[in-house]
Write an enzyme that holds these catalytic residues in place. Structure first.
Site, short mmCIF file in Angstrom:
data_model
loop_
_atom_site.label_atom_id
_atom_site.label_comp_id
_atom_site.label_asym_id
_atom_site.label_seq_id
_atom_site.Cartn_x
_atom_site.Cartn_y
_atom_site.Cartn_z
N LYS A 71 1.21 -4.08 -0.88
CA LYS A 71 1.74 -2.91 -2.00
C LYS A 71 0.68 -2.46 -2.67
CE LYS A 71 6.41 -4.08 -1.64
NZ LYS A 71 6.85 -2.55 -1.29
N TYR A 88 1.33 -10.12 0.29
CA TYR A 88 2.65 -8.97 0.03
C TYR A 88 1.73 -7.82 -0.93
CZ TYR A 88 7.63 -7.93 -1.95
OH TYR A 88 8.10 -6.72 -2.47
N SER A 124 5.65 -3.64 -6.52
CA SER A 124 6.04 -4.95 -6.97
C SER A 124 5.07 -5.21 -8.03
CB SER A 124 6.27 -5.63 -5.75
OG SER A 124 5.86 -7.07 -6.11
#
Lengths: 327, 327
Positions: A152, A148, A124
């Site tokens: 990633k 998050y 992402s």
């Protein structure tokens, strides 16, 4: 060719499944078996390809070994909890987004006997947090500002190292914000980018919480599917050890989106956008990447389906609305 | 102030221990307790500061909780297996260099009650692998080409995220190659950078396996200790979420090292360097960083003890040889 999709019930997973079934092949190879996994039961698609659906928890150490035991040739790893949830539930985020991925790559390694599947990991642009250059290049460093994005980033590094060691054949692709995202309006901070396009096209009002000059980085669901398909088949051998790529996209302002909507669908549709500033969303969005230089990905053949935001809207109307919208 | 050193028996750990004991304080605060941990028993230092030595395995999930239960105020995390070993024993590398660090930060988090120690993590310039710019800047991305470098990169990201979430107060510092490294010649590929200085100064021959134009990035053990001390006390609050720093150092060629050795110690000493090319070492070293722009670290007050390689040699002669060398 046996294909495994982890996180198959999500929006991108469903689009990818539909496309694989429609094509019947990935690259030049016929698909002979499809395994669709998610924590909620994936819909059983209509297809002559032998297809299995699996409902399992990616954070359970037993899940990955069971899925790779049958040696899928290509694994699309889309399983994740999203940014907001990973931020709200710290343990759950690390358990699914980090530990789950480690269980997967260690399970692949444990199969042995030369098993070395192509692993396509959806990373992402959340691996980047402000401050960053106006245009983020291929060599800008990981600066996540969320758990998050941290998870990633870590998975990108793990997959590159396991690939370098010859334990799998991995590639991590950082998807732009998907726009127009189909389905019901969602409460993600980024939801409005799609809401203000999707809802007016079906005759409903939508709230725009930021000013028209907010710029962001988008690609259509059709582009996202295309990136995954290309990553699943392209020759990675000559690529060397850098296996993470920011995917191509389009840098647009909200104002440019609205102008495109007016060109494609007219003034009546645009009139359904209501401006109601939301300082919280303004604050969150101000830390997001706005533009990228994706030279490496372009050189390796990753391309978007749309050449303009008008295109992107026409793709949405064609793919999601059967070619029609409410004037 | 209670200080815990993980990996206290290593070269940098022993230098840091000596310095803390000599100073009796860190920054403006008296040291009231010292805990020295390593997998091999750390030497019990002579000091009036209450000091405990602990022999335990950092990759054992029970190790970290036991060490942080007494709530040390500052934790220096130097525990790691080195590059070559992490590459040769894949599982051991991940177990110690990654899992061990996660056990530590999760143990800190589990203490609760507002416990938020300063955690100083020694990262490495091994987070960078070629190709990279001649001078690596503060925003160049993680491009490790070893599992060791991957593990260091991941720990940097974890410590930044745990810090951002308010679970600890972390900083990761990437040390240059330490030169002149005291002790016996070691077999690390980088060993010769120190060997060709240290051995001739005590009347012994040393092999130079690469050409004189090989450039690398170095700092003295005294500088490394200074970086750690500064990282342990500096105000990090205003720094924001980017908690990883390449430390200042000196970019020198082997030829420049030898010229400095001649200026400081004379021709007889230099004559003990024997040139014997080793293609394997030439190959390994060619992928290592050669120069850095460490603007952020310099701005935050990190400084080297030496201003030239002549200085660095004089520091070695003073700190390790009692001011004398064998002509």
């Amino acid at each position: 060719m046996h294909i495994l999709i982890l996180g198959a019930a999500g929006m991108v997973g469903r689009k990818l499944t539909d496309r694989l079934i429609a094509d019947g092949r990935l690259g030049n190879t016929d698909i002979t078996r499809l395994t669709l996994q998610d924590v909620v039961a994936p819909a059983k698609p209509k297809t002559s390809i032998p297809t299995e659906t699996v409902t399992s928890d990616f954070s359970d150490p037993k899940t990955a070994p069971a899925l790779v035991a049958s040696k899928p040739d290509v694994i699309f790893h889309l399983a994740a909890i999203v940014s907001g949830e990973a931020e709200a539930d710290f343990d759950k985020g690390y358990r699914i987004n980090l530990d789950g991925t480690r269980y997967l790559i260690d399970a692949i390694r444990a199969v042995g006997g030369g098993y070395k599947p192509r692993l396509v990991f959806t990373s992402s642009i959340a691996v980047f947090g402000a401050p960053f250059p106006d245009k983020i290049g291929d060599e800008f460093f990981h600066t996540p500002l969320t758990s998050y994005g941290t998870q990633k980033s870590i998975c990108e590094l793990l997959i590159a190292d396991y690939t370098r060691k010859g334990l799998l054949d991995g590639i991590s692709i950082r998807l732009p914000t998907i726009c127009v995202r189909p389905g019901a309006p969602n409460k993600a901070a980024s939801g409005f980018f799609s809401n203000i396009m999707r809802e007016p096209l079906v005759g409903k009002e939508a709230i725009l919480p930021v000013s028209d000059d907010v710029r962001h980085w988008v690609a259509s669901p059709r582009s996202a599917t295309g990136f995954l398909m290309h990553a699943g088949t392209m020759d990675l051998a000559a690529m060397g050890p850098r296996r993470n790529f920011s995917m191509p996209g389009m840098s647009v302002t909200v104002g440019e989106q609205i102008a495109a909507l007016e060109r494609v669908a007219g003034k009546n549709v645009v009139a359904r956008i209501k401006r109601e500033a939301d300082p919280t969303i303004v604050g969150i969005v101000s830390g997001w990447p706005r533009d990228f230089d994706t030279a490496r990905a372009l050189k390796l053949g990753f391309t978007t389906a749309e050449k303009s935001f008008d295109d992107l809207l026409r793709i949405h109307i064609e793919d999601e609305l059967g070619g029609k919208f409410v004037d």
